[in-house]
Design a protein around this motif. Structure first.
Motif: not given
Length: 256
Positions: A218-240
């Motif tokens: 975590f000190e070596a690199m900027p990590a993903l946030t929980a919000q990043d994954i939430a956005e990915l899930i929301a995008f995934t389930v709202t496709r046609p």
């Protein structure tokens, strides 16, 4: 509330496991912000009640359901509560998980059992509980989604994470197999594999060397946030509904 980003969520009824913190909490908040009714499943009742209250205060709809995915009777009771309150669901996020790394030679059967029961068998219990709902929703011409939150540990090898990685590999494989069964019935199945993500997942590690190693990442690199994954899930389930983003790997830019 601003529903503009994901207007398709407004008609959805969702279940999110592991909703008390991290990716589960962020996903539940985002789905509710989009207008979905969200059932929050986790073991920590106080955290769930606080989250449900916060979502409601923001104008969303949330149902706190204390449940342990490793306990079949607990899952059964949770399903009854969700169905009695809101009826069938059309969106399931299998997010509950635990990461307990140690050298395999340590023989930590307690940790192995907990990871397998939560990360794999727990996910299966949720699939069993709600797959009929998803199939019925799809048969009515609506979007129906099962999202399994896996990990890059399913295919990237980390010393001392053998059992955790095995459970996540099994979850990714399960997702692929389920697509052959549910895809022909118009139910989408997605496996999402985050890389280094800032959540409470590492808080259960009792090995000080491995805790320090993870902290160093975590000190070596900027990590993903929980919000990043939430956005990915929301995008995934709202496709046609004919589009299934079946396998997504999300890494911090600096993670190889």
């Amino acid at each position: 509330m601003n529903h503009a980003a994901y207007p398709a969520l407004a008609a959805r009824t969702a279940v999110v496991t592991g909703a008390a913190s991290g990716m589960g909490e962020a996903t539940a908040r985002l789905l509710a912000a989009g207008g979905a009714r969200v059932a929050l499943l986790a073991r920590r009742a106080e955290r769930l009640d606080a989250l449900a209250a916060a979502i409601t205060a923001d104008g969303g709809r949330a149902l706190a359901v204390t449940a342990d995915v490793t306990d079949q009777s607990s899952v059964d009771a949770a399903v009854r509560t969700v169905h009695d309150t809101w009826g069938p669901v059309d969106l399931v996020v299998n997010n509950a998980g635990v990461m307990l790394p140690n050298p395999l030679a340590d023989g930590r059967i307690d940790e192995w059992t907990r990871m397998i029961d939560t990360n794999l068998t727990g996910a299966l219990r949720i699939v069993r509980a709600f797959s009929a709902d998803l199939v019925a929703a799809a048969a009515e011409g609506r979007a129906a989604d099962l999202v399994n939150v896996s990990s890059i540990a399913s295919h990237v090898l980390f010393p001392d994470y053998a059992v955790y990685g095995a459970t996540k590999a099994a979850l990714t494989q399960l997702s692929a197999a389920l697509r052959t069964e549910l895809g022909p019935r118009d139910v989408r199945v997605a496996a999402i594999e985050p890389g280094l993500t800032d959540t409470e997942l590492g808080g259960h590690i009792d090995n000080p060397v491995l805790r320090e190693q993870l902290d160093g990442m975590f000190e070596a690199m900027p990590a993903l946030t929980a919000q990043d994954i939430a956005e990915l899930i929301a995008f995934t389930v709202t496709r046609p509904r004919h589009v299934n983003l079946r396998h997504l790997v999300a890494l911090p830019t600096r993670q190889a």
